[in-house]
Design an enzyme around this catalytic site. Structure first.
Site, mmCIF file in Angstrom:
data_model
loop_
_atom_site.group_PDB
_atom_site.id
_atom_site.type_symbol
_atom_site.label_atom_id
_atom_site.label_comp_id
_atom_site.label_asym_id
_atom_site.label_seq_id
_atom_site.Cartn_x
_atom_site.Cartn_y
_atom_site.Cartn_z
ATOM 1 N N CYS A 105 -17.485 101.766 -45.302
ATOM 2 C CA CYS A 105 -17.207 100.406 -45.923
ATOM 3 C C CYS A 105 -18.453 99.653 -46.434
ATOM 4 O O CYS A 105 -18.081 98.676 -47.281
ATOM 5 C CB CYS A 105 -16.441 99.576 -45.005
ATOM 6 S SG CYS A 105 -17.098 99.686 -43.274
ATOM 7 N N PRO A 108 -10.045 102.900 -37.696
ATOM 8 C CA PRO A 108 -10.111 103.856 -38.720
ATOM 9 C C PRO A 108 -10.572 105.190 -38.467
ATOM 10 O O PRO A 108 -11.142 105.425 -37.649
ATOM 11 C CB PRO A 108 -10.820 102.995 -39.840
ATOM 12 C CG PRO A 108 -11.903 102.541 -38.873
ATOM 13 C CD PRO A 108 -11.584 102.372 -37.563
ATOM 14 N N GLU A 128 -12.362 98.568 -53.174
ATOM 15 C CA GLU A 128 -13.056 99.623 -52.420
ATOM 16 C C GLU A 128 -12.685 101.182 -52.677
ATOM 17 O O GLU A 128 -11.450 101.195 -52.991
ATOM 18 C CB GLU A 128 -12.779 99.516 -51.134
ATOM 19 C CG GLU A 128 -13.657 100.424 -50.186
ATOM 20 C CD GLU A 128 -13.407 99.962 -48.580
ATOM 21 O OE1 GLU A 128 -14.291 99.605 -47.828
ATOM 22 O OE2 GLU A 128 -12.045 99.896 -48.080
ATOM 23 N N GLU A 131 -12.479 93.759 -39.338
ATOM 24 C CA GLU A 131 -13.576 94.401 -40.383
ATOM 25 C C GLU A 131 -12.830 95.220 -41.475
ATOM 26 O O GLU A 131 -12.358 96.081 -41.131
ATOM 27 C CB GLU A 131 -14.696 95.260 -39.513
ATOM 28 C CG GLU A 131 -15.956 95.515 -40.140
ATOM 29 C CD GLU A 131 -15.810 96.582 -41.104
ATOM 30 O OE1 GLU A 131 -15.560 96.452 -42.161
ATOM 31 O OE2 GLU A 131 -16.385 97.524 -40.662
ATOM 32 N N LYS A 190 -5.900 102.346 -29.983
ATOM 33 C CA LYS A 190 -4.959 103.199 -30.949
ATOM 34 C C LYS A 190 -5.822 103.861 -31.963
ATOM 35 O O LYS A 190 -6.359 103.152 -32.740
ATOM 36 C CB LYS A 190 -3.914 102.740 -31.559
ATOM 37 C CG LYS A 190 -3.117 103.591 -31.934
ATOM 38 C CD LYS A 190 -1.916 103.156 -33.332
ATOM 39 C CE LYS A 190 -2.673 103.228 -34.629
ATOM 40 N NZ LYS A 190 -2.971 104.415 -35.161
HETATM 41 P P1 ADP Z 1 -5.430 104.049 -44.140
HETATM 42 O O1 ADP Z 1 -4.406 103.730 -45.051
HETATM 43 O O2 ADP Z 1 -6.599 104.400 -45.007
HETATM 44 O O3 ADP Z 1 -4.897 105.054 -43.063
HETATM 45 P P2 ADP Z 1 -5.566 101.803 -42.715
HETATM 46 O O4 ADP Z 1 -6.262 100.526 -42.732
HETATM 47 O O5 ADP Z 1 -4.076 101.738 -43.041
HETATM 48 O O6 ADP Z 1 -6.269 102.755 -43.571
HETATM 49 O O7 ADP Z 1 -5.405 102.181 -41.178
HETATM 50 C C1 ADP Z 1 -6.390 101.861 -40.358
HETATM 51 C C2 ADP Z 1 -5.851 101.815 -38.804
HETATM 52 O O8 ADP Z 1 -4.725 100.755 -38.909
HETATM 53 C C3 ADP Z 1 -5.281 103.161 -38.533
HETATM 54 O O9 ADP Z 1 -5.438 103.301 -37.034
HETATM 55 C C4 ADP Z 1 -3.809 102.715 -38.826
HETATM 56 O O10 ADP Z 1 -2.915 103.541 -38.043
HETATM 57 C C5 ADP Z 1 -3.617 101.607 -38.524
HETATM 58 N N1 ADP Z 1 -2.424 100.655 -39.203
HETATM 59 C C6 ADP Z 1 -1.864 101.270 -40.241
HETATM 60 N N2 ADP Z 1 -0.818 100.105 -40.472
HETATM 61 C C7 ADP Z 1 -0.704 99.336 -39.522
HETATM 62 C C8 ADP Z 1 -0.035 98.362 -38.918
HETATM 63 N N3 ADP Z 1 1.076 97.858 -39.852
HETATM 64 N N4 ADP Z 1 -0.262 97.626 -37.708
HETATM 65 C C9 ADP Z 1 -1.281 97.931 -36.960
HETATM 66 N N5 ADP Z 1 -2.102 99.114 -37.416
HETATM 67 C C10 ADP Z 1 -1.860 99.553 -38.593
#
Ligand code: ADP
Length: 493
Positions: free
Chosen positions: A300, A167, A396, A266, A192
């Site tokens: 968090c 995140p 949250e 998490e 990533k």
């Molecule tokens: P936010 O909405 O605040 O960006 P997320 O929980 O969606 O929080 O994002 C946390 C991480 O999860 C980021 O690295 C984001 O790119 C990734 N992410 C978002 N959607 C997906 C998905 N469908 N599959 C895998 N990773 C994802």
């Protein structure tokens, strides 16, 4: 608020790094993405562009996973001591370059430089060293002759290729909490980072490449929906670690389940903070103000959901308001700044929307509206009189926002505290050890602080109960998530 031009020289460190990020970090080098699409990364203090990173494709994920797979047997074959030495060298390099990485993380993620350089990154470096050492003392059931005529040997092995999706609230800290236990135990890695905060991970990739063999640690940038999803469901990935929202965690979990692979999750929280009538109010207020405002509340485990004994309500709210008014919002490179911006315009909109959706009984007694000017700033906010079933309490918030509810009896306090789907962290403030002991026992949270909040060390486990997660990060338990236990039975007759 008008932003100063502080730090334009320091910001050049980040601009230079951004210029080097010409692709993904695969097999020890920057590698052009097969996708023409890019993600524009903004400085949350100013709203201005820092640079762009690739919006990578599934083919880029394939390339990174292939590099990690190729490197894995050689990495796993090293002794724990040899792997540990490599990881300790990365910790030493990070320490030597603390000023540089502090500026990169502060600007990219929108964190006050003093908090990053003096608190967060020393903790990150300590975590690197913790995992490097801990992997040399892995526990297992003892080998022995459990049945007649056979001897049993236990082996704790790496799982294989690990993948992490991080995140934007603690980009480097989260990367290290995922990557170091995995590497220490003999796995290789593909990470990533979040779209808005790629640069400290890019920096880590370059530092790691100065020390580790090619392919052991790979970084792919991109969106969650494309690169994140491809990584979570990749058939050659053996374990996925995700930190983020429940909704995204569910998607990652489903993608991982598709390939029958382990997922460590998490998934956030809305931490209750119970303040009993016999608490030392001044020290409770100090801990709660820090616990709720650190990292602009984008945490968090933030001390966001205060449940205070009715007898203390007025004194508590006055004390919290006073502490909020002492905070200084401003440019993250100004050493006097104590609160930085929210990470993105989208995050600021989300926080504001939750406050605006409050019920009629809820009163905003501090903050509550966007700051004017550049950047994504939002002031410390206190909302009193919230109803238990409203969004501000149940979901949250991830901003510098406290909700305040009251209770009369211990049972009421516990019921309010346990009354959301989350179970990540909580705290209890009381001067009575019996109360503290009963209440911690009744709280359904992976972490309970007593007379404290938001204090961490890599040695100590973080586990999300309920919808807050699956598995553990940090501590020995976090390390073991990246291992598998093999039983070898030898006929000894
Ligand atoms: P936010 O909405 O605040 O960006 P997320 O929980 O969606 O929080 O994002 C946390 C991480 O999860 C980021 O690295 C984001 O790119 C990734 N992410 C978002 N959607 C997906 C998905 N469908 N599959 C895998 N990773 C994802």
């Amino acid at each position: 608020m008008t932003l100063s031009t502080i730090g334009s020289d320091q910001r050049s460190v980040l601009r230079t790094l951004a210029g080097r990020v010409t692709g993904n970090f695969i097999d020890g080098r920057w590698t052009p993405s097969s996708s023409p699409d890019t993600i524009t990364v903004l400085d949350p203090s100013t709203g201005r562009e820092i640079g762009t990173v690739p919006a990578s494709s599934a083919a880029d994920i394939d390339a990174a996973v292939a590099a990690a797979r190729t490197a894995q047997p050689g990495w796993a074959a090293l002794t724990p001591a040899a792997r540990s030495k490599f990881l300790l060298d990365i910790a030493t390099l990070t320490e030597e370059l603390l000023e540089e990485i502090s500026i990169i993380e502060a600007v990219d993620a929108g964190k006050p430089i003093t908090a990053v350089r003096d608190e967060e990154l020393p903790g990150v470096i300590d975590a690197m060293r913790f995992f490097a050492g801990a992997a040399r003392t892995l526990p297992a059931p003892s080998s022995g002759d459990y049945l007649e005529g056979v001897s049993s040997i236990m082996r704790r092995e790496p799982v294989g290729v690990a993948a992490g999706i991080t995140p934007w609230n603690y980009p480097l800290l989260q990367a290290v909490a995922k990557v170091f236990p995995a590497l220490a135990t003999g796995n290789t890695y593909v990470l990533k980072p979040a779209e808005t905060t790629p640069y400290s991970t890019a920096w880590l990739a370059e530092i790691v490449a100065r020390v580790l063999p090619d392919g052991v640690f790979n970084v792919v940038f991109g969106t969650g929906a494309v690169a994140g999803d491809a990584l979570a469901r990749h058939p050659k990935v053996d374990v996925v670690s995700f930190t983020g929202s429940i909704e995204t965690g569910r998607k990652v979990g489903i993608a991982a389940a598709d390939g029958v692979k382990k997922a460590i999750m998490e998934l956030g929280g809305n931490s209750p903070v119970i303040v009993f009538g016999d608490a030392d109010l001044e020290s409770a207020l100090d801990a709660i103000a820090i616990g709720g405002l650190y990292n602009t509340g984008q945490e968090c485990m933030s001390a966001s959901r205060v449940i205070v004994h009715a007898s203390l309500l007025d004194a508590f709210v006055d004390g919290l308001k006073a502490r909020c008014s002492r905070e200084k919002l401003g440019d993250v490179l100004d050493p006097t700044t104590t609160i930085g911006p929210l990470n993105s315009a989208q995050q600021r909109d989300r926080v504001l929307a939750k406050i605006e959706a409050r019920t009629s009984g809820a009163r905003v007694v501090a903050g509550g509206e966007n700051c004017e000017g550049d950047g994504f700033f939002f002031p410390p906010t206190i909302v009193v009189g919230v109803a238990d079933d409203e969004e501000l309490v149940q979901e949250e918030i991830f901003g510098p926002v406290f909700t305040v509810q009251t209770f009369e009896t211990e049972e009421q306090a516990i019921a309010l505290a346990n009354g959301t789907r989350y179970g990540l962290a909580s705290s209890v403030f009381t001067s009575n050890v019996g109360t503290a002991t009963r209440v911690q026992n009744a709280l359904n949270f992976g972490t309970v602080w007593v007379n404290n909040h938001l204090v961490f060390a890599a040695d100590l486990p973080v586990s999300g109960f309920g919808a807050s997660g699956i598995g553990t990060e940090n501590a020995e338990a976090g390390l073991l998530e990246y291992t598998r236990l093999k039983h070898v039975m030898v006929d000894n007759r």
